[in-house]
Scaffold this motif. Structure first.
Motif, PDB file in Angstrom:
ATOM      1  N   GLY A  78       1.905   2.837  -3.298  1.00  0.00           N
ATOM      2  CA  GLY A  78       0.971   3.637  -4.080  1.00  0.00           C
ATOM      3  C   GLY A  78       0.266   2.831  -5.149  1.00  0.00           C
ATOM      4  O   GLY A  78       0.745   1.783  -5.598  1.00  0.00           O
ATOM      5  N   GLU A  79      -0.894   3.335  -5.593  1.00  0.00           N
ATOM      6  CA  GLU A  79      -1.723   2.602  -6.551  1.00  0.00           C
ATOM      7  C   GLU A  79      -1.012   2.377  -7.879  1.00  0.00           C
ATOM      8  O   GLU A  79      -1.187   1.331  -8.516  1.00  0.00           O
ATOM      9  CB  GLU A  79      -3.031   3.357  -6.792  1.00  0.00           C
ATOM     10  CG  GLU A  79      -3.998   2.626  -7.694  1.00  0.00           C
ATOM     11  CD  GLU A  79      -5.282   3.395  -7.940  1.00  0.00           C
ATOM     12  OE1 GLU A  79      -6.146   2.876  -8.671  1.00  0.00           O
ATOM     13  OE2 GLU A  79      -5.413   4.521  -7.407  1.00  0.00           O
ATOM     14  N   SER A  80      -0.190   3.328  -8.296  1.00  0.00           N
ATOM     15  CA  SER A  80       0.459   3.180  -9.604  1.00  0.00           C
ATOM     16  C   SER A  80       1.402   1.992  -9.654  1.00  0.00           C
ATOM     17  O   SER A  80       1.613   1.398 -10.713  1.00  0.00           O
ATOM     18  CB  SER A  80       1.219   4.461  -9.956  1.00  0.00           C
ATOM     19  OG  SER A  80       2.281   4.684  -9.027  1.00  0.00           O
ATOM     20  N   ASP A 138      -8.449  -3.661   0.273  1.00  0.00           N
ATOM     21  CA  ASP A 138      -8.338  -4.316  -1.035  1.00  0.00           C
ATOM     22  C   ASP A 138      -7.079  -5.171  -1.119  1.00  0.00           C
ATOM     23  O   ASP A 138      -7.106  -6.302  -1.615  1.00  0.00           O
ATOM     24  CB  ASP A 138      -8.313  -3.261  -2.152  1.00  0.00           C
ATOM     25  CG  ASP A 138      -9.658  -2.594  -2.351  1.00  0.00           C
ATOM     26  OD1 ASP A 138     -10.673  -3.145  -1.868  1.00  0.00           O
ATOM     27  OD2 ASP A 138      -9.697  -1.508  -2.962  1.00  0.00           O
ATOM     28  N   PHE A 198      -3.476  -1.259  -5.886  1.00  0.00           N
ATOM     29  CA  PHE A 198      -4.463  -1.258  -4.805  1.00  0.00           C
ATOM     30  C   PHE A 198      -4.728   0.173  -4.329  1.00  0.00           C
ATOM     31  O   PHE A 198      -3.813   0.987  -4.223  1.00  0.00           O
ATOM     32  CB  PHE A 198      -3.982  -2.093  -3.625  1.00  0.00           C
ATOM     33  CG  PHE A 198      -3.769  -3.542  -3.952  1.00  0.00           C
ATOM     34  CD1 PHE A 198      -4.825  -4.342  -4.364  1.00  0.00           C
ATOM     35  CD2 PHE A 198      -2.506  -4.114  -3.849  1.00  0.00           C
ATOM     36  CE1 PHE A 198      -4.626  -5.681  -4.680  1.00  0.00           C
ATOM     37  CE2 PHE A 198      -2.306  -5.447  -4.153  1.00  0.00           C
ATOM     38  CZ  PHE A 198      -3.365  -6.236  -4.565  1.00  0.00           C
ATOM     39  N   THR A 199      -5.995   0.417  -3.978  1.00  0.00           N
ATOM     40  CA  THR A 199      -6.369   1.742  -3.492  1.00  0.00           C
ATOM     41  C   THR A 199      -6.539   1.788  -1.980  1.00  0.00           C
ATOM     42  O   THR A 199      -6.639   2.872  -1.410  1.00  0.00           O
ATOM     43  CB  THR A 199      -7.681   2.203  -4.147  1.00  0.00           C
ATOM     44  OG1 THR A 199      -8.710   1.251  -3.849  1.00  0.00           O
ATOM     45  CG2 THR A 199      -7.523   2.323  -5.657  1.00  0.00           C
ATOM     46  N   SER A 200      -6.614   0.629  -1.320  1.00  0.00           N
ATOM     47  CA  SER A 200      -6.837   0.613   0.128  1.00  0.00           C
ATOM     48  C   SER A 200      -6.179  -0.612   0.753  1.00  0.00           C
ATOM     49  O   SER A 200      -5.910  -1.605   0.058  1.00  0.00           O
ATOM     50  CB  SER A 200      -8.332   0.598   0.453  1.00  0.00           C
ATOM     51  OG  SER A 200      -8.903  -0.641   0.099  1.00  0.00           O
ATOM     52  N   ILE A 248       0.829  -1.207   0.000  1.00  0.00           N
ATOM     53  CA  ILE A 248       0.000   0.000   0.000  1.00  0.00           C
ATOM     54  C   ILE A 248       0.863   1.256   0.000  1.00  0.00           C
ATOM     55  O   ILE A 248       0.556   2.254  -0.664  1.00  0.00           O
ATOM     56  CB  ILE A 248      -0.942  -0.006   1.225  1.00  0.00           C
ATOM     57  CG1 ILE A 248      -2.071  -1.000   0.986  1.00  0.00           C
ATOM     58  CG2 ILE A 248      -1.519   1.367   1.507  1.00  0.00           C
ATOM     59  CD1 ILE A 248      -2.961  -0.666  -0.190  1.00  0.00           C
TER      60      ILE A 248
END
Length: 549
Positions: A495-497, A506, A501-503, A492
């Motif tokens: 970062g999402e990139s 998730d 994952f956004t959370s 996490i």
């Protein structure tokens, strides 16, 4: 003029689907490194024992005997074991290290230490290498009994509001009692200390190599062990001053840094730490978390109402809930303390696996195998033998390390199997008491998940727990729940990139949850329900008697 990179030096960016994370799990005796991909495949798990282990008898520098109740560690062991375990994990997995996008850290808590402003532990300085209280105090260090009593007494006299978050009791193993112990007993160390911090925060600080003013402090560690909340910060200056003006000054002036939630980006891997670990510099590093708490995302649990039981020498039982009700006897209710958006409740038992090991040694037996078979063959209630499992005090709900355990109902016909069955049942009754405390406080407990080594090494424990609770228990297949959870947090932080994952929720589901068809479920024997209802009441009566002795 823009320079075109050499084709010989250029490397393509790692695709999200190739991303892996490193989880570093610092236990009492060793550090573990786990490498996990974003689909939950454990590519490597390696462990490295601390060279000095637990320092409980003599200092390694002078050989001088330590006082009773002391438990210290050597900070160099954390660095060496983490590097050794990580390099072995890289080799075992065979991965390209450029695939590692994030690093997460979980640590025993409260393990804490004093340092200089550049992060040097005071025990590494020649003038303090033979002073015990200059060394890191392990979580199980119990030298601050007098200081804990003083802090509790004054907090109660002042009706401090923070006590509601801790079940009305400041714990013996927590941050500020240990700091106050040093102020009282080694004032020269306290005066020389420029930074006080948890070991998990210290290790993350070493990874990212930032200035002391920017060192990442975990809201998980601070919230559960250092009287901190997002709304009010640490306990008030007025309270600390009432306890000891030097303690108040240290809390004001010697605890620099940024407060970060587990999984938040703490910085990038610095060159020095990258060289030690065998990784490229620049990898995202997550803020630290408490080892047992990391097991919640580490078993893929992201919903409220599930009690995650991390079972080992002691046990820590964590629960997420939507509501943040004060609950008497629950020492640790922190908003976002385990996962964002929920209140994390921490409970625990001070002696579980080590109580079983103690009994095995007491009975002069070599193995649990036959003993467990004989114990499970006995009827519920062990033919009248009953145990109170306070061999190392009672954590939840009493928060009292001074109470003692007991066996009752012994006769000349009592066998080792009777005593072991009674101890198994006592441990299960302790969990049922914790569940009752939570439910009586308005906190739903709906599911149970067991993690850690004990459920795998000793299945009889889980069966008795299920029978006493009258509920199914899911046994998570991984024995590395905290390390996997640390890897989730590291992913996490990337970062999402880079992770996709956004959370945390998730990532936890994707990296650690078990498909429904593959879950290992231990079902209760409902024929024992009535017996255990009565036996639980007897256990509670025995507890009432022992509290008065």
């Amino acid at each position: 003029m823009r320079r075109t990179p050499s084709l010989f030096n250029w490397k393509p960016m790692t695709a999200v689907t190739d991303s892996v994370a490193l989880g570093l799990d610092f236990g009492t005796e060793s550090a573990r490194a786990v490498i996990v991909d974003r689909n939950g495949n454990e590519l490597a798990v390696c462990e490295s024992a601390y060279r000095h282990g637990q320092i409980t008898e003599t200092l390694p520098t002078s050989g001088a005997a330590l006082p009773l109740h002391f438990a210290l560690q050597h900070p160099a062991d954390w660095i060496e074991s983490a590097a050794d375990a990580t390099r072995k994990a890289i080799e075992q997995s065979g991965i390209d290290v450029d695939r590692v996008v994030g690093i997460g850290v979980d640590f025993t808590s409260c393990t804490m230490l004093p340092t200089t402003t550049d992060g040097t532990p005071l025990c590494a300085l020649e003038r303090f290498q033979n002073t015990p209280l200059a060394w890191p105090k392990l979580w199980k260090h119990h030298g601050a009994i007098e200081q804990t009593d003083r802090m509790n007494q004054i907090a109660k006299e002042r009706n401090e509001a923070f006590m509601d978050r801790y079940g009305g009791t400041i714990g013996l193993e927590w941050f500020f009692p240990k700091m106050l112990e040093t102020i009282d007993k080694a004032p020269e160390v306290a005066e020389a200390a420029e930074v006080w911090l948890e070991a998990g925060d210290w290790f993350v600080w070493q990874l990212v190599g930032c200035d002391a003013t920017e060192l990442p402090r975990s809201t998980c560690q601070a919230g559960y062990k250092a009287l901190w909340s997002a709304e009010t910060g640490y306990a008030s200056d007025a309270y600390f001053t009432a306890v000891d003006p030097t303690l108040a000054a240290a809390a004001r002036d010697k605890m620099p840094g940024r407060m970060l939630s587990p999984g938040q980006f703490a910085g990038t891997l610095c060159n020095a730490s990258a060289d030690r670990l065998g990784l490229p510099a620049g990898i995202a590093v997550a803020a630290a978390t408490i080892d047992a708490h990391a097991a919640v995302p580490g078993v893929g649990e992201a919903e409220p109402g599930t009690l995650v039981m991390v079972m080992g020498t002691s046990s820590c039982h964590m629960l997420n809930a939507r509501q943040g009700n004060p609950v008497d006897g629950v020492a640790g209710i922190v908003d976002g303390g385990i996962l964002p958006g929920m209140f994390g409740y921490e409970t625990g038992q001070a002696a579980v696996g080590d109580a079983f090991a103690w009994l095995l040694k007491l009975l002069n037996l070599d193995s649990f195998d036959q003993l467990a078979q004989d114990a499970i063959a006995l009827p519920a209630g062990a033919d009248g033998v009953m145990c109170l499992d306070w061999m190392n005090g009672c954590r939840t709900p009493l928060m009292d390390g001074t109470v003692k355990g007991a066996f009752s109902g012994l006769t000349l016909a009592t066998t080792p199997a009777h005593m072991y069955r009674a101890l198994l049942e006592a441990s299960a009754f302790g969990v049922r008491w914790i569940v009752d405390v939570l439910r009586d406080g308005g906190i739903p407990v709906q599911r149970f998940v067991a993690s850690g080594g004990l459920p795998h090494h000793n299945p009889a424990v889980v069966q008795v727990y299920a029978d006493v609770l009258g509920s199914e228990i899911e046994v998570h297949p991984s024995q590395q729940g905290p390390a996997i959870g640390a890897a989730v947090l590291g992913m996490i932080a990337a970062g999402e990139s880079k992770s996709g994952f956004t959370s945390v929720a998730d990532a936890a589901r994707a990296m650690a949850a078990v498909p429904e068809s593959q879950k290992q479920i231990v079902k209760p024997n409902l024929d024992h329900e009535a017996s255990y209802r009565e036996l639980y009441h007897r256990y509670r009566k025995l507890a009432d008697v022992m509290q008065t002795l």
